[in-house]
Design a protein around this motif. Structure first.
Motif, mmCIF file in Angstrom:
data_model
loop_
_atom_site.group_PDB
_atom_site.id
_atom_site.type_symbol
_atom_site.label_atom_id
_atom_site.label_comp_id
_atom_site.label_asym_id
_atom_site.label_seq_id
_atom_site.Cartn_x
_atom_site.Cartn_y
_atom_site.Cartn_z
ATOM 1 N N PRO A 113 -22.513 12.595 38.461
ATOM 2 C CA PRO A 113 -23.446 12.841 37.216
ATOM 3 C C PRO A 113 -24.833 11.869 37.595
ATOM 4 N N GLY A 114 -26.077 12.583 37.216
ATOM 5 C CA GLY A 114 -27.200 11.984 37.501
ATOM 6 C C GLY A 114 -27.828 12.393 38.618
ATOM 7 N N ILE A 115 -27.165 13.449 39.566
ATOM 8 C CA ILE A 115 -27.660 13.664 40.893
ATOM 9 C C ILE A 115 -28.938 14.627 40.550
ATOM 10 N N ASN A 116 -29.734 14.520 41.639
ATOM 11 C CA ASN A 116 -31.023 15.635 41.616
ATOM 12 C C ASN A 116 -30.559 17.089 41.952
ATOM 13 N N ASP A 117 -31.061 17.767 40.878
ATOM 14 C CA ASP A 117 -30.467 19.219 40.649
ATOM 15 C C ASP A 117 -31.835 20.330 40.975
ATOM 16 N N THR A 118 -31.643 20.973 42.238
ATOM 17 C CA THR A 118 -32.747 22.177 42.050
ATOM 18 C C THR A 118 -32.081 23.419 42.519
ATOM 19 N N GLU A 119 -32.896 24.392 42.336
ATOM 20 C CA GLU A 119 -32.609 25.660 42.761
ATOM 21 C C GLU A 119 -32.214 25.886 44.026
ATOM 22 N N ALA A 120 -32.977 25.116 45.080
ATOM 23 C CA ALA A 120 -32.675 25.291 46.422
ATOM 24 C C ALA A 120 -31.320 24.683 46.728
ATOM 25 N N LEU A 121 -31.075 23.460 46.192
ATOM 26 C CA LEU A 121 -29.833 23.036 46.407
ATOM 27 C C LEU A 121 -28.515 24.012 45.923
ATOM 28 N N ARG A 122 -28.816 24.478 44.813
ATOM 29 C CA ARG A 122 -27.815 25.367 44.235
ATOM 30 C C ARG A 122 -27.382 26.562 44.954
ATOM 31 N N GLU A 123 -28.584 27.080 45.740
ATOM 32 C CA GLU A 123 -28.233 28.352 46.524
ATOM 33 C C GLU A 123 -27.695 27.789 47.859
ATOM 34 N N SER A 164 -23.636 1.391 32.718
ATOM 35 C CA SER A 164 -22.494 0.554 33.404
ATOM 36 C C SER A 164 -21.149 1.281 32.999
ATOM 37 N N ARG A 165 -21.115 2.371 32.463
ATOM 38 C CA ARG A 165 -19.941 3.055 32.226
ATOM 39 C C ARG A 165 -19.654 3.923 33.576
ATOM 40 N N VAL A 166 -18.188 4.471 33.815
ATOM 41 C CA VAL A 166 -17.864 5.177 34.822
ATOM 42 C C VAL A 166 -17.832 6.610 33.847
ATOM 43 N N PHE A 167 -18.509 7.617 34.383
ATOM 44 C CA PHE A 167 -18.601 8.784 33.859
ATOM 45 C C PHE A 167 -17.942 9.960 34.765
ATOM 46 N N ALA A 168 -17.223 10.908 34.131
ATOM 47 C CA ALA A 168 -16.672 11.958 34.765
ATOM 48 C C ALA A 168 -17.739 12.560 35.407
ATOM 49 N N PRO A 169 -17.266 13.438 36.426
ATOM 50 C CA PRO A 169 -18.320 14.323 37.321
ATOM 51 C C PRO A 169 -19.236 15.216 36.339
ATOM 52 N N SER A 170 -20.386 15.422 37.092
ATOM 53 C CA SER A 170 -20.916 16.881 36.698
ATOM 54 C C SER A 170 -20.440 17.981 37.419
ATOM 55 N N SER A 171 -21.032 19.003 37.162
ATOM 56 C CA SER A 171 -20.422 20.328 37.951
ATOM 57 C C SER A 171 -21.489 21.104 38.462
ATOM 58 N N LEU A 172 -21.533 21.831 39.644
ATOM 59 C CA LEU A 172 -22.211 22.986 39.855
ATOM 60 C C LEU A 172 -21.528 24.398 39.749
ATOM 61 N N LEU A 173 -21.742 25.080 38.690
ATOM 62 C CA LEU A 173 -20.905 26.285 38.277
ATOM 63 C C LEU A 173 -21.677 27.532 38.700
#
Length: 489
Positions: free
Chosen positions: A376-386, A297-306
């Motif tokens: 945060p919590g988003i789907n993360d794949t190598e294809a999306l990173r590229e 239920s908390r509001v979290f700061a973003p994740s990041s793609l670096l």
């Protein structure tokens, strides 16, 4: 009386706490799961290039000064600071950017040139921001979040309305130009929430930006990690790396030991500077103070793609720090906070430390650090990173009017899955829990466990909040609570 204290994690808050506790005479050992210390502020070295893997903005130099002064030291005893001039640049299109100077007078002139009358408004806004900074940083954030009464002072009583309005509203009352509004809203993103969800009082971040300026330790933010390690070692702190914590052992509701790589290590007190949610999973269910429902239920700061990129040539038309706001600022914020998804058109940040620090890249080359904020919590794949690297590099080439793709020697990426695996970060967040009104001060997870004696927490999910300066303060606050407990025994 001398106590043995085990600290989990070696980020800024944990290292700060280790210094304060060792200074008080305790026997302190820091256990770090990774092979090098620094937590998210680790360093990456590859093929002659050097990157800060996490924090790259050195703001609020007075907080760093105050930390080292607590030990009779100065920052200059350990590292050299360079004030960046310009502080940073914001790109809106081809040949369309605003350069933020290293002093308020020039920034006021820049605003006035864009919107008539905005220079005067900026002076007023900054006077209020400085007042808030003096109250917040010199007083409020050095309180442990134990009671709501901590927020009630003669100064805050005069500003109570600012806790129930927000940055977005305040800025729009004074400024009409969309670009100036975005520049003034940008600093609160460090607090991990949308400007419309961030109380007006947090305008003190604008003073941190325009008033105190943007600095750079001579060879990067890792200089600060080295400095704190050096100070801690001088004080007798021991560091153990490659030390994975598997469990916190509790007997009769008292924390007694940690299990490190299969070995049980007893101590008088356990302090975790690791992810708060993860730390609680090291406890049996009945000893956890916060439920999964609470965390969700908390509001979290973003994740990041670096991306950490080595270029075989110098990059043109750039500054040390650059923000690329050539797409819809508010749609990207919506894609992070309201309808979590990969943004169709991402804002991004680029950092070229080798502009300032010649040791960051081989001669004639450039080191580049690119960051895309994500939910945060988003789907993360190598294809999306590229896919997203191609998106931001295409725009970078267009906006800076040059070709750089063919000059890339290497690139390494780091995203949500890595934040989880490397730092045990809840939902892969990069900055902790956002500082919204309902997640401020005493409304944040507590420094002291509510269920287990001799178990404490520090870092960006507790008091006072996200960012490197707050992490140093968090380490001080928790050490004071611990020392208070020991003195009362």
């Amino acid at each position: 009386m001398k106590q043995t204290i085990s600290i989990i994690g070696s980020g800024f808050s944990a290292m700060a706490a280790s210094c304060y506790l060792a200074k008080s005479g305790h026997q302190v050992t820091v256990y770090e799961k990774n092979s090098s210390i620094g937590g998210r502020a680790r360093q990456l070295k590859r093929e002659g290039f050097t990157f800060d893997m996490g924090p790259s903005w050195y703001w609020m130099p007075d907080v760093f000064d105050r930390f080292f002064a607590d030990f009779g030291k100065k920052t200059s005893d350990y590292y050299e600071l360079i004030k960046l001039s310009p502080a940073y640049r914001v790109y809106y299109g081809i040949d369309d950017f605003i350069t933020i100077a290293d002093n308020l007078e020039e920034i006021v002139a820049s605003f006035e040139a864009i919107e008539k009358g905005s220079g005067t408004q900026l002076k007023k806004f900054m006077a209020e921001a400085k007042s808030n900074y003096d109250i917040a940083i010199k007083e409020l954030v050095y309180r442990p979040g134990v009671s709501p009464l901590e927020l009630i002072t003669p100064e805050t009583a005069m500003k109570v309305g600012q806790f129930f309005s927000n940055i977005s509203k305040d800025v729009r009352k004074k400024f009409k130009n969309k670009r100036l509004i975005q520049i003034l809203e940008f600093p609160v993103l460090f607090l991990g929430a949308k400007p419309s969800d961030t109380p007006s009082f947090y305008s003190f971040m604008n003073y941190a930006d325009f008033g105190l300026g943007t600095w750079h330790p001579k060879t990067g933010m890792f200089d600060v990690v080295r400095a704190m390690e050096s100070l801690a070692t001088e004080l007798g702190v021991q560091f153990v790396t490659n030390a994975n914590i598997e469990k916190i052992i509790v007997t009769d509701k008292i924390a007694k030991a940690i299990v490190v790589n299969g070995e049980t290590i007893y101590s008088d007190l356990i302090l975790s500077g690791a992810d708060y949610h993860h730390t609680e999973t090291l406890l049996d269910q009945e000893h956890r103070a916060y439920s999964e429902k609470y965390w969700d239920s908390r509001v979290f700061a973003p994740s990041s793609l670096l991306f950490y990129v080595g270029f075989n040539k110098k990059i043109e038309n750039i500054s040390h720090h650059a923000l690329f706001f050539d797409v819809d600022f508010y749609q990207h914020a919506k894609d992070i906070y309201d309808e979590p998804q990969w943004p169709a058109e991402p804002l991004f940040y680029a950092n070229f430390p080798s502009v300032t620090d010649k040791t960051a890249a081989p001669e004639g080359m450039e080191s580049g650090f690119f960051l895309v904020p994500l939910a945060p919590g988003i789907n993360d794949t190598e294809a999306l990173r590229e896919e997203y690297f191609d998106k931001i590099i295409d725009r970078f080439e267009t906006l800076t009017k040059q070709s750089v793709k063919n000059s890339i020697i290497f690139k390494e990426s780091f995203c949500k899955n890595d934040f989880v695996s490397e730092y045990n970060s809840y939902k892969g967040n990069a900055y902790g829990m956002a500082n919204t009104l309902l997640q401020t001060a005493f409304l944040r997870p507590k420094l002291k466990s509510k269920k287990v004696k001799n178990l404490y927490f520090t870092g960006q999910l507790t008091v006072p909040g996200p960012g490197v300066p707050p992490a140093l303060i968090s380490g001080k606050l928790v050490s004071e609570l611990i020392n208070k407990q020991f003195s009362e025994q």
